[in-house]
Design a protein around this motif. Sequence first.
Motif, short mmCIF file in Angstrom:
data_model
loop_
_atom_site.label_atom_id
_atom_site.label_comp_id
_atom_site.label_asym_id
_atom_site.label_seq_id
_atom_site.Cartn_x
_atom_site.Cartn_y
_atom_site.Cartn_z
N UNK A 141 18.46 3.73 46.43
CA UNK A 141 17.95 2.94 47.81
C UNK A 141 16.37 2.87 47.75
N UNK A 142 15.94 2.44 46.32
CA UNK A 142 14.47 2.13 46.09
C UNK A 142 13.87 3.14 46.40
N UNK A 143 14.11 4.48 46.13
CA UNK A 143 13.42 5.83 46.09
C UNK A 143 13.54 6.58 45.03
N UNK A 144 12.86 7.61 44.67
CA UNK A 144 13.08 8.49 43.49
C UNK A 144 12.71 9.96 44.04
N UNK A 145 13.80 10.66 43.58
CA UNK A 145 13.76 12.13 43.75
C UNK A 145 13.65 12.93 42.60
N UNK A 146 13.02 14.07 42.64
CA UNK A 146 12.90 14.89 41.42
C UNK A 146 13.83 16.04 41.77
N UNK A 147 14.66 16.47 41.01
CA UNK A 147 15.44 17.75 41.09
C UNK A 147 14.68 18.92 40.04
N UNK A 148 14.68 20.02 40.37
CA UNK A 148 14.25 20.85 39.38
C UNK A 148 14.71 22.35 39.71
N UNK A 149 15.10 23.06 38.77
CA UNK A 149 15.65 24.44 38.71
C UNK A 149 15.28 25.24 37.72
N UNK A 150 15.33 26.53 37.62
CA UNK A 150 15.39 27.40 36.55
C UNK A 150 16.25 28.73 36.94
N UNK A 151 17.03 28.98 35.71
CA UNK A 151 18.03 29.74 36.11
C UNK A 151 17.50 31.07 35.83
N UNK A 152 16.27 31.30 35.61
CA UNK A 152 15.81 32.74 35.48
C UNK A 152 15.29 33.26 36.77
N UNK A 153 14.97 32.31 37.67
CA UNK A 153 14.31 32.56 38.95
C UNK A 153 15.34 33.37 39.68
N UNK A 154 14.77 34.12 40.68
CA UNK A 154 15.74 35.11 41.47
C UNK A 154 15.39 34.94 42.98
N UNK A 155 16.06 34.24 43.77
CA UNK A 155 17.41 33.84 43.58
C UNK A 155 17.22 32.32 42.77
N UNK A 156 18.36 31.83 42.35
CA UNK A 156 18.28 30.82 41.62
C UNK A 156 18.38 29.47 42.62
N UNK A 157 17.63 28.56 42.58
CA UNK A 157 17.68 27.57 43.47
C UNK A 157 17.66 26.10 42.83
N UNK A 158 18.07 24.89 43.57
CA UNK A 158 17.80 23.58 43.10
C UNK A 158 16.92 22.99 44.30
N UNK B 195 23.33 13.78 47.55
CA UNK B 195 21.82 13.83 47.51
C UNK B 195 21.35 12.44 47.94
N UNK B 196 21.09 12.33 49.11
CA UNK B 196 20.61 10.99 49.61
C UNK B 196 19.21 10.71 49.09
N UNK B 197 18.95 9.52 49.49
CA UNK B 197 17.87 8.80 48.92
C UNK B 197 16.60 9.23 49.15
N UNK B 198 16.58 10.29 50.53
CA UNK B 198 15.36 10.99 50.91
C UNK B 198 15.14 12.35 50.31
N UNK B 199 16.22 12.73 49.43
CA UNK B 199 16.13 14.00 48.65
C UNK B 199 17.06 15.22 49.47
N UNK B 200 17.74 14.85 50.92
CA UNK B 200 18.46 15.69 51.22
C UNK B 200 19.70 16.03 50.58
N UNK B 201 20.26 17.39 50.42
CA UNK B 201 21.41 17.77 50.09
C UNK B 201 22.74 17.97 51.21
#
Length: 676
Positions: free
Chosen positions: A387-404, A462-468
Motif C-alpha cells: 500500500x505504497x509504504x515500507x515497514x522494517x521488521x527487526x528481531x534478535x533472538x538473544x534479547x530478553x525478552x525476544x521481540x519483533x 502486518x498492515x501497511x502502517x506496521x501494526x501487528x
Amino acid sequence: MRYKIISVFLTIALVFSFTGCGKDDSSLADKIKGDIESETEESTEEEESEDSVDKEDEDKSEEVTEEATEEDETEADDAASLTRPQYYIAKHYDYNYAGDVLESDHRYSYLKLSKTYGDEHSPLRKSIKKMNKVIEEAEQDRLAEEKKIISGWDNPSDLEAFHDEWNIYVTRSDEKYFSVVTEQRQDSLVGDLNDVDYTGYNWDTETGEEIELSDILKDEDGFYDELTDSVYNWMGNSVADNNWDIENLNDTLRDYMNTGDITWAFFPQGVQVWIDAYIFSPEAFGVFYFFTDEELDAKFFKDDVVDSVPDEWIMMPVKNDYIFLDLDDKDEHESILISDATDLIEYDGAEMIRCKGLNIGVEHNWKEIKSGVDTERPYDVFLVHQDHQTVLLATNEDDDPVTISSYLLSNKKVKQVDEIDAHFSYVSKDEQDDESFTPYYAPNDPSSIKVSDDETEKVMTLDADGIFNEKEGSKNKKDSSDPKDSSDDKKDSSDSKKSSDKGLSSDEALNIADDLGNVCALEREDYDGDGKKEAFVVTGESDEYDGYIPDAVWFISSDGDTKKVRTDFRGLSMYKTELGHYLEDKENGIGFFYGDCGGYGSGWATFIFGVKDGDSYEMDISMETEGFYQNDEGEFYTLTDDFTDGHAYMITELKFNKKTGQFKKGKVTDKNWLDT
C-alpha cells in the motif's frame, strides 16, 4: 566477488562512494562458478540420491498435504496457495580453541525451502542445496587458511581472534524470481584478511534454472554503456593513472561479469550490481543500482522483467551497506543503511566482536535500537512494502525478552510503530538439520507471518502502517482459552488501531497538504489514540539559514477537513530539524505536534498542538516555552533560561494532565545547566 570496503551506490548517477584497496587473487565467484559447473557434470552418489529424492518428492507432492503432521498442516493452511516461496534460515556457530584461548569463531547461515513448498518446487530446492554446499566448503577453506596462519603465532592469546561470518540475504522471492545474496565478512584485524565477499544467485522460481544478466536485458549494449559511463565518471582523474579508456573499461566490465568477479542480484524494484575492488585497484567499488520501474532504466530490460515488478514484497536487505529503494512509490529513491552496532569485548583471552544494537538510517536520519544484552547473534531484518509504504521488521533472538519490532520508513524518518513479545516460528523438528541454532520461517507474506512465544504459536498480519494483529482463524498450539492467548495481552497501541477506518491515508495527507501551500513540515499520526490518523502541516517558504518562514500551521482531520490553527509566529523563523515534529506519550496513547521558532539567537519559542475527540487544540504553554523534549523514560521536559552566570538553560519537567489535555511546568530536574 570480493571487495574490501563498503560500497558505491548509483541509480545511474553516482550518489555515494568510499576509497579502499583490494588484492588480485583468485575470486570466490570463480570457485563458486566452477563448483556449480562441475556438480552439473559429475554424477556422484550423493547427487544421484538427491535426484531420486527430488523425483520421489515430485511424485508424492499431492500426498504431502494429506499425510502432513499437525505442524505441516498448519503451514499448508497458512499459505494454501503457496504462490510465494516459503523458506527458512538457520545459523551454525563454530568456535575453535587452542587450549583455553579462543582463536577463531566461524558462523555461517544456510537457507532451505519449507517442506511443503520444496516438495512442489524441487528444481529450486536442488539449486539452493548447491549454494549451501558452496558456502560450507568455502567456510571450511577459510578456517583451514586461518589455522595455517595461527600455527605461526608465538602467542595466540596476544592477538585478536579471527571472526568470520557467512550471511544470507533473500533479496527477492516471488512467483517469478528467487534471488539470494551471500556475504562472507571477516571483521578481524589480522594481516590482510579483513574483507567482504558478495555473491549473487538468481533463479527462476518455477524451474530452478539460473538466470544470467543477459537473459533479462533487451539492450545489453545500452546497459553496459550506462554502467561504463558511471564508473568512468566516478574514477575521474585516476582513469588516466590506471590507463583506462572508455572502450577498454566497457570490455572489462563485460568480461568480469562473465567470470563472476562482477556479480548481480534482483531486488524487488530492479537489479543491483557488485563490482570487485581489485579490478580497478586502488579504486574501490560496491553496488550500482538500476531500477526496472523507471523509464530511464526500464529501457534496458525486457518487458516481462519490467512487468514483473511486484506492488507488494518482503525482502532481506543487505546490511552494513547503503541500498536504494522507492519507499513510497513516488519515484524518489531514498538511501537506506541498516547496520549492527558492534563493540569489542574480552572473551577467553581474546577480543571478540559482539552486537550491541541496530542502527537504521533513511537519508541519513537515524534510529538506534539498543539491545538489552551484548549478543553474539546479529539482528534479523526484513523490509515489508505494501500500500505504497515500507515497514522494517527487526528481531534478535538473544534479547530478553525476544521481540519483533516494526518501524515505518516514511518522510525520510524512521519511527517505531509496534512491537510484539514473540519470535518468528521455528521449523518443526522433522525438517531440521543438526544445527546450533534452530531455523525459523522467514516472513514472506505480510498477511501471514508465523510467530511464537515458545508456548503459543499464532499467525499474525502486518498492515501497511506496521501494526501487528492476530490473523482471524489462526490455529494456536495452546487452547484459545489459555490466559496467555487473551487479547488483553496485546498492547494498547495495537488495540487502539484495529479500526477498519484508519482515517487519513499517507497519500491523502500529502495531496491535501500540497493544496494548502509550500509544505515545510508534515506529521501524519494518530494523535488522540482513536485508531484514526490526522495530520498537522506547516506551510511557508525557506529562509536564508536553512530554516523556514512559516505562514500557517494547519490541521487536517481524519476525514480530510482542514483549518488554520496558527498564523502568528512573532516574526520568527521555524527551525528545520532531522528529529521531526512529533512526540508520542506512550503511557496515554496520544501524540503531539510541535515546532521551534526563533531568530537564530540564544532564545526561541515552541508551539505545541494536540488532538482531542478528533479535533485539534493548542496547548496553553504553546509559544511560551523553549523546546519540547522527551527523555528515554518517556517523560516530557522543556528548558528555562538562567542568567546567574552567563546564559544557561535548566531542564524543567512538563507535567501532562490527561483530563484537561494540557501541560504545565514542574520542577527543575537538572541543576547542572545546559550551557549554550
